[in-house]
Design a protein around this motif. Structure first.
Motif, PDB file in Angstrom:
ATOM      1  N   SER A   1       0.846  -1.180   0.000  1.00 18.09           N
ATOM      2  CA  SER A   1       0.000   0.000   0.000  1.00 18.09           C
ATOM      3  C   SER A   1       0.885   1.234   0.000  1.00 18.09           C
ATOM      4  N   GLY A   2       0.369   2.324  -0.543  1.00 17.44           N
ATOM      5  CA  GLY A   2       1.130   3.554  -0.620  1.00 17.44           C
ATOM      6  C   GLY A   2       1.347   3.980  -2.061  1.00 17.44           C
ATOM      7  N   SER A   3       2.425   4.676  -2.305  1.00 16.96           N
ATOM      8  CA  SER A   3       2.702   5.257  -3.612  1.00 16.96           C
ATOM      9  C   SER A   3       3.021   4.205  -4.656  1.00 16.96           C
ATOM     10  N   THR A   4       2.306   4.259  -5.775  1.00 17.93           N
ATOM     11  CA  THR A   4       2.617   3.359  -6.879  1.00 17.93           C
ATOM     12  C   THR A   4       3.965   3.693  -7.500  1.00 17.93           C
ATOM     13  N   PHE A   5       4.391   4.937  -7.387  1.00 12.22           N
ATOM     14  CA  PHE A   5       5.659   5.354  -7.965  1.00 12.22           C
ATOM     15  C   PHE A   5       6.847   4.728  -7.244  1.00 12.22           C
ATOM     16  N   ALA A   6       6.624   4.316  -6.016  1.00  8.59           N
ATOM     17  CA  ALA A   6       7.685   3.695  -5.236  1.00  8.59           C
ATOM     18  C   ALA A   6       7.720   2.180  -5.382  1.00  8.59           C
ATOM     19  N   THR A   7       6.833   1.637  -6.206  1.00  8.58           N
ATOM     20  CA  THR A   7       6.747   0.189  -6.372  1.00  8.58           C
ATOM     21  C   THR A   7       6.931  -0.227  -7.822  1.00  8.58           C
ATOM     22  N   TYR A   8       7.690   0.549  -8.577  1.00  5.41           N
ATOM     23  CA  TYR A   8       7.964   0.186  -9.962  1.00  5.41           C
ATOM     24  C   TYR A   8       8.669  -1.162 -10.040  1.00  5.41           C
ATOM     25  N   VAL A   9       9.553  -1.407  -9.100  1.00  7.11           N
ATOM     26  CA  VAL A   9      10.222  -2.691  -8.985  1.00  7.11           C
ATOM     27  C   VAL A   9       9.785  -3.334  -7.681  1.00  7.11           C
ATOM     28  N   LEU A  10       9.310  -4.547  -7.759  1.00  7.43           N
ATOM     29  CA  LEU A  10       9.011  -5.355  -6.581  1.00  7.43           C
ATOM     30  C   LEU A  10       9.892  -6.590  -6.629  1.00  7.43           C
TER      31      LEU A  10
END
Length: 128
Positions: free
Chosen positions: A25-34
């Motif tokens: 959860s949170g910013s999609t911009f911070a989850t470009y790489v999982l």
């Protein structure tokens, strides 16, 4: 701020399978790489697998290629790690991690220091 929560760990016999999930959860911009990392007792944390936003760019450690598959469902804010043909040496605490779009290329995505957010970990134990 990004929150990551892993689940799905457990105890399995060698040759068995598990599927780990990591909900974020949170910013999609911070989850470009999982990505998934793991750490066994007495060993350093090591890279396992990673996937970029569209899921088409995936990366795997040599030790898990052909056995593990990473996938992500952005509509559900979840990344998965399907683990097949498990071996005792796969025993570890598995962590999911998130990085932004600036982390790109194999050399970058395998480095844990490049990830800004980490989950709490889930234990995977493979018995022989």
């Amino acid at each position: 701020q990004v929150q990551l929560v892993e689940s799905g760990g457990g105890l399995v016999q060698a040759g068995g399978s598990l599927r780990l999930s990591c909900a974020w959860s949170g910013s999609t911009f911070a989850t470009y790489v999982l990505a998934w990392f793991r750490q066994a007792p007495g060993k350093e944390r090591e890279f396992v697998a990673a996937a970029t936003w569209g899921g088409r760019n995936t990366y795997y450690a040599d030790s898990v290629k052909g056995r593990f598959t990473i996938s992500r469902d952005n509509a559900k804010n979840t990344v998965y790690l399907q683990m097949n043909s498990l071996k005792p040496e796969d025993t570890a605490v598995y962590y999911c991690a998130a990085a932004n779009i600036n982390v790109r290329g194999e050399s970058a995505v395998v480095a844990g220091a490049n990830y800004g957010y980490w989950g709490q970990g889930t234990q995977v134990t493979v018995s022989s």
